[in-house]
Design a protein around this motif. Structure first.
Motif, PDB file in Angstrom:
ATOM      1  N   ALA A   1       0.604   3.250   8.767  1.00  0.00           N
ATOM      2  CA  ALA A   1       1.288   3.480   7.490  1.00  0.00           C
ATOM      3  C   ALA A   1       1.739   2.168   6.868  1.00  0.00           C
ATOM      4  N   TRP A   2       2.214   1.244   7.694  1.00  0.00           N
ATOM      5  CA  TRP A   2       2.668  -0.042   7.177  1.00  0.00           C
ATOM      6  C   TRP A   2       1.501  -0.831   6.579  1.00  0.00           C
ATOM      7  N   LEU A   3       0.389  -0.875   7.303  1.00  0.00           N
ATOM      8  CA  LEU A   3      -0.789  -1.589   6.788  1.00  0.00           C
ATOM      9  C   LEU A   3      -1.299  -0.949   5.502  1.00  0.00           C
TER      10      LEU A   3
ATOM     11  N   ILE B   1      -1.971  -0.901  -0.406  1.00  0.00           N
ATOM     12  CA  ILE B   1      -1.794  -0.180  -1.669  1.00  0.00           C
ATOM     13  C   ILE B   1      -0.873  -0.973  -2.597  1.00  0.00           C
ATOM     14  N   GLY B   2       0.194  -1.519  -2.035  1.00  0.00           N
ATOM     15  CA  GLY B   2       1.100  -2.332  -2.838  1.00  0.00           C
ATOM     16  C   GLY B   2       0.421  -3.548  -3.433  1.00  0.00           C
ATOM     17  N   ARG B   3      -0.457  -4.147  -2.664  1.00  0.00           N
ATOM     18  CA  ARG B   3      -1.185  -5.324  -3.166  1.00  0.00           C
ATOM     19  C   ARG B   3      -2.148  -4.922  -4.292  1.00  0.00           C
ATOM     20  N   GLN B   4      -2.847  -3.805  -4.107  1.00  0.00           N
ATOM     21  CA  GLN B   4      -3.826  -3.374  -5.104  1.00  0.00           C
ATOM     22  C   GLN B   4      -3.170  -2.953  -6.422  1.00  0.00           C
ATOM     23  N   TYR B   5      -2.027  -2.305  -6.332  1.00  0.00           N
ATOM     24  CA  TYR B   5      -1.362  -1.819  -7.537  1.00  0.00           C
ATOM     25  C   TYR B   5      -0.300  -2.780  -8.068  1.00  0.00           C
TER      26      TYR B   5
ATOM     27  N   ALA C   1       7.647  -3.720  -0.858  1.00  0.00           N
ATOM     28  CA  ALA C   1       7.063  -4.228   0.389  1.00  0.00           C
ATOM     29  C   ALA C   1       8.168  -4.443   1.419  1.00  0.00           C
ATOM     30  N   PHE C   2       9.300  -4.964   0.980  1.00  0.00           N
ATOM     31  CA  PHE C   2      10.428  -5.178   1.883  1.00  0.00           C
ATOM     32  C   PHE C   2      10.960  -3.844   2.409  1.00  0.00           C
ATOM     33  N   LEU C   3      10.972  -2.821   1.566  1.00  0.00           N
ATOM     34  CA  LEU C   3      11.408  -1.498   1.982  1.00  0.00           C
ATOM     35  C   LEU C   3      10.497  -0.954   3.087  1.00  0.00           C
TER      36      LEU C   3
ATOM     37  N   GLY D   1      10.193  -1.676  10.749  1.00  0.00           N
ATOM     38  CA  GLY D   1      11.063  -2.315  11.741  1.00  0.00           C
ATOM     39  C   GLY D   1      11.961  -1.315  12.434  1.00  0.00           C
ATOM     40  N   ALA D   2      12.509  -0.378  11.668  1.00  0.00           N
ATOM     41  CA  ALA D   2      13.351   0.662  12.264  1.00  0.00           C
ATOM     42  C   ALA D   2      12.563   1.515  13.249  1.00  0.00           C
ATOM     43  N   ALA D   3      11.343   1.864  12.892  1.00  0.00           N
ATOM     44  CA  ALA D   3      10.511   2.659  13.800  1.00  0.00           C
ATOM     45  C   ALA D   3      10.182   1.876  15.067  1.00  0.00           C
TER      46      ALA D   3
END
Length: 74
Positions: free
Chosen positions: A29-31, A36-40, A47-49, A55-57
């Motif tokens: 999911a992170w990858l 997706i964030g990079r493409q859009y 990204a930080f969220l 990190g929590a997981a």
């Protein structure tokens, strides 16, 4: 008469499987979110969220793995 694994062992195995699934799903999911964030062109705060959520997981998985290790040591 052969007996199956003890209920305590079954619970430990179930927890270990859960940790494995969480680790794989979190990384995937992170990858995916990063790509997706990079493409859009999402803002860096998103990204930080995703980084914080991953990190929590990972911390949760580390804590559960440590508890499994301690239980097996005893």
């Amino acid at each position: 008469m052969p007996r199956g694994p003890a209920p305590d062992q079954m619970q430990t195995a179930r927890q270990a499987r859960t940790v494995g699934i969480v680790l794989v799903a979190t990384m995937a999911a992170w990858l995916l979110a990063q790509e997706i964030g990079r493409q859009y062109g999402w803002d860096a705060r998103y990204a930080f969220l995703f980084d914080l959520a991953a990190g929590a997981a990972f911390i949760w998985a580390l804590v559960v793995t440590y508890r499994i290790w301690r239980k097996r040591r005893d």
